[in-house]
Design a protein around this motif. Structure first.
Motif, PDB file in Angstrom:
ATOM      1  N   GLN A  19       0.500  -1.157  -0.015  1.00  0.00           N
ATOM      2  CA  GLN A  19      -0.067   0.032   0.196  1.00  0.00           C
ATOM      3  C   GLN A  19       0.861   1.280   0.019  1.00  0.00           C
ATOM      4  O   GLN A  19       1.835   1.467   0.928  1.00  0.00           O
ATOM      5  CB  GLN A  19      -0.788  -0.109   0.985  1.00  0.00           C
ATOM      6  N   PRO A  20       0.789   2.325  -1.094  1.00  0.00           N
ATOM      7  CA  PRO A  20       1.432   3.680  -0.980  1.00  0.00           C
ATOM      8  C   PRO A  20       1.204   4.110   0.253  1.00  0.00           C
ATOM      9  O   PRO A  20       0.033   4.296   1.053  1.00  0.00           O
ATOM     10  CB  PRO A  20       0.913   4.247  -2.305  1.00  0.00           C
ATOM     11  N   SER A  21       2.278   4.771   0.810  1.00  0.00           N
ATOM     12  CA  SER A  21       2.213   5.585   1.924  1.00  0.00           C
ATOM     13  C   SER A  21       1.490   6.928   1.562  1.00  0.00           C
ATOM     14  O   SER A  21       1.169   7.591   0.459  1.00  0.00           O
ATOM     15  CB  SER A  21       3.663   5.994   2.437  1.00  0.00           C
ATOM     16  N   GLN A  26       0.404  12.170  -1.668  1.00  0.00           N
ATOM     17  CA  GLN A  26       0.391  13.651  -1.644  1.00  0.00           C
ATOM     18  C   GLN A  26       1.346  14.153  -3.090  1.00  0.00           C
ATOM     19  O   GLN A  26       0.955  15.036  -3.466  1.00  0.00           O
ATOM     20  CB  GLN A  26       0.544  14.254  -0.431  1.00  0.00           C
ATOM     21  N   ARG A  27       2.347  13.349  -3.189  1.00  0.00           N
ATOM     22  CA  ARG A  27       3.477  13.698  -4.099  1.00  0.00           C
ATOM     23  C   ARG A  27       2.947  13.681  -5.282  1.00  0.00           C
ATOM     24  O   ARG A  27       2.983  14.428  -6.092  1.00  0.00           O
ATOM     25  CB  ARG A  27       4.979  13.003  -3.880  1.00  0.00           C
ATOM     26  N   GLN A  28       2.413  12.561  -5.512  1.00  0.00           N
ATOM     27  CA  GLN A  28       1.563  12.223  -6.914  1.00  0.00           C
ATOM     28  C   GLN A  28       0.593  13.050  -7.157  1.00  0.00           C
ATOM     29  O   GLN A  28       0.644  13.702  -8.324  1.00  0.00           O
ATOM     30  CB  GLN A  28       1.280  10.894  -6.972  1.00  0.00           C
ATOM     31  N   THR A  29      -0.167  13.387  -6.248  1.00  0.00           N
ATOM     32  CA  THR A  29      -1.222  14.460  -6.551  1.00  0.00           C
ATOM     33  C   THR A  29      -0.929  15.969  -6.846  1.00  0.00           C
ATOM     34  O   THR A  29      -1.129  16.523  -7.780  1.00  0.00           O
ATOM     35  CB  THR A  29      -2.151  14.770  -5.277  1.00  0.00           C
ATOM     36  N   SER A  30       0.335  16.146  -6.142  1.00  0.00           N
ATOM     37  CA  SER A  30       0.988  17.589  -6.534  1.00  0.00           C
ATOM     38  C   SER A  30       1.331  17.771  -7.714  1.00  0.00           C
ATOM     39  O   SER A  30       1.327  18.676  -8.467  1.00  0.00           O
ATOM     40  CB  SER A  30       1.833  17.960  -5.325  1.00  0.00           C
ATOM     41  N   LEU A  31       2.034  16.566  -8.366  1.00  0.00           N
ATOM     42  CA  LEU A  31       2.737  16.532  -9.467  1.00  0.00           C
ATOM     43  C   LEU A  31       1.800  16.560 -10.574  1.00  0.00           C
ATOM     44  O   LEU A  31       2.091  17.427 -11.460  1.00  0.00           O
ATOM     45  CB  LEU A  31       3.488  15.430  -9.620  1.00  0.00           C
TER      46      LEU A  31
END
Length: 514
Positions: A19-21, A26-31
């Protein structure tokens, strides 16, 4: 040994998923958000660039079309100028031949000068000066013919066409008084020659017009135009010697402005000077047209407002119609305000103690002049529907009525001797044949003077002569004049009545009887 596992079983076993942390999420969403914003920014930037390129392309196309049209127009103008130069050259050559023949005829064969008894003789006389380029004689002849101004206005342009160089001829003609008056002898009778200068400058305009291009191209040599520009500068420098713009005479102003228009030497940096000169001489009929020719069309609203503030509403109306601003400056309220100001000025004249004795006359003159100006304005600009002139005409008649009644002669009974209104003595029976017999209408009546044909004269003459009486209630038929006396005899001269009418002798009138 244990048994081996079935390969199918091994394939069916799924590896454990991690499971992704939360931080990775958040990092992927921000990107993803950053990529979306960057895409939108790049899209807007390229859209703006495309629109700018499209606008510049359209502007460039418009400039190319304008350049093509201007180039085409310039080529047409050049072609017209070439044609006009050929026409002008042929006309000039024809004039040279004609002038040469006329000059030879005038000098070698001794042609007599034409008599100036009609318009034809006037034209021939003017042409004789122009053919010989005798500007001084032309000027002397012109200034002596002011009474023939209407004929001169018609004939001078025709005569100037006979000159080899009309612009130079005009500058030389008016050089005696413009830009500076060089005359040694001056008097009140011939001091003002501005009318002659303006007449020649106005008459030169149609002569200088290009036969093909019209007023767009003036037929004047560069040297003459430079001379005209130099003359304008000399006149401007002389303003200080004349006492400034406020003290310069209107004929000089008119000549200067007409000079600028005629020779085309108007300068943009002098527009403020031109405006002040025009406003200062706005009452001249030609000033509105001169203002437009000087390039003051944009400043006309300011000039009209200044004229209104100075109480020159009638002049403002003329300027208004010249530039088509009647909707912004309605003429009828301006004319009514002008009449109101004139009435106030007339009332002030009546109250002025310095005008005692003649105040009523001056006040009436003021109102009459104002009414005539307004009536002329109403007629010129067809304002009868907005400002009916009937009442003004009646007012004018009322103001002129006392003067007309004073001048109107009345018949005197021939067979009756009427006693004077103040109860003065009756004249003798034979006084009807006397050219100088009268009875005083003043309280103190000196002895009447008998006709020179009688032998008896009064023994004493009073220190002053009383004015003649008006027998009955009627005025005498015509004023007394010793030269016009119907009977022979030495006329009697009377001294002015002391203290009467500010020391001025009244216009005595003599009654005659038959």
């Amino acid at each position: 040994m244990g048994s081996l596992a079935d390969p199918g079983e091994l394939d069916s076993v799924e590896p454990p998923q991690q499971q992704p942390s939360f931080d990775e999420f958040q990092r992927q969403t921000s990107l993803m958000t950053s990529c979306t914003l960057l895409w939108k920014e790049l899209s807007d930037h390229f859209t703006s660039l495309e629109q700018d390129i499209l606008k510049k392309s359209e502007a460039l196309k418009a400039k190319i079309q304008t350049l093509d049209s201007e180039t085409k127009a310039s080529l047409e103008v050049l072609e017209q100028r070439e044609t006009s130069m050929n026409v002008s050259l042929s006309i000039a050559l024809q004039k040279v031949v004609e002038n040469k023949k006329a000059a030879i005829l005038a000098f070698d064969e001794g042609v007599e000068q034409p008599e100036v008894d009609d318009s034809t003789g006037l034209l021939l006389k003017l042409k004789s000066f122009c053919v010989k380029m005798d500007s001084r004689s032309f000027w002397n002849f012109l200034t002596a013919k002011k009474k023939d101004l209407d004929s001169l206005r018609v004939e001078i342009p025709k005569a100037l066409g006979e000159c080899v160089d009309p612009p130079r001829f005009v500058l030389e003609s008016i050089s005696e008084v413009f830009p500076e008056d060089k005359r040694e002898e001056r008097n009140e009778r011939n001091n003002d020659l501005g009318w002659a200068c303006v007449l020649m400058l106005e008459s030169l305009i149609p002569v200088m017009m290009d036969p093909v291009l019209g007023n767009e191209r003036k037929l004047v040599t560069p040297s003459v135009k430079d001379k005209a520009n130099e003359i304008a500068e000399i006149w401007k420098r002389s303003l200080d010697e004349r006492g400034g713009i406020e003290n310069v005479k209107t004929p000089d102003v008119h000549t200067f402005l007409q000079h600028l228009v005629t020779f085309g030497v108007v300068k943009n940096e002098d527009f403020d000077l031109y405006r002040k000169l025009v406003v200062g001489s706005a009452w001249r009929k030609q000033m509105p047209k001169l203002a437009i020719s000087l390039g003051l069309g944009d400043k006309m609203p300011e000039m009209i407002e200044e004229l209104i503030s100075r109480g020159q509403q009638v002049d403002a109306v003329h300027f208004t119609y010249e530039v088509g601003l009647a909707h912004k400056f309605p003429p009828v309220p301006l004319l009514k305000a002008f009449l109101k100001d004139a009435k106030k000025a007339a009332a002030a004249i009546l109250e002025d103690p310095n005008n005692f004795g003649r105040a009523a006359h001056f006040a009436a003159k003021k109102e009459q002049s104002a009414i005539r100006s307004v009536l002329k304005c109403i007629e010129e600009y067809k304002l009868e529907a907005e400002f009916p002139p009937d009442n003004l005409k009646k007012q004018l008649e009322q103001l002129e009525k006392p003067k007309n009644e004073k001048k109107r002669p009345a018949a005197v009974p021939a067979n009756k001797r009427t006693r004077a209104n103040n109860g003065g003595p009756m004249p003798p029976a034979k006084a009807g044949r006397s050219t100088n017999a009268y009875v005083s209408s003043f309280p103190v009546a000196p002895a009447f003077v008998r006709s020179p044909s009688h032998t008896q004269y009064p023994q004493a003459v009073p220190a002053y002569a009383s004015p003649p009486a008006m027998y009955g209630s009627r005025s005498p038929p015509y004023p007394y004049s010793p030269e016009a006396a119907p009977y022979p005899g030495t006329p009697v001269n009377y001294s002015p009545y002391g203290g009467y009418c500010n020391g001025m002798a009244p216009a005595y009138q003599q009654a005659y009887y038959r």
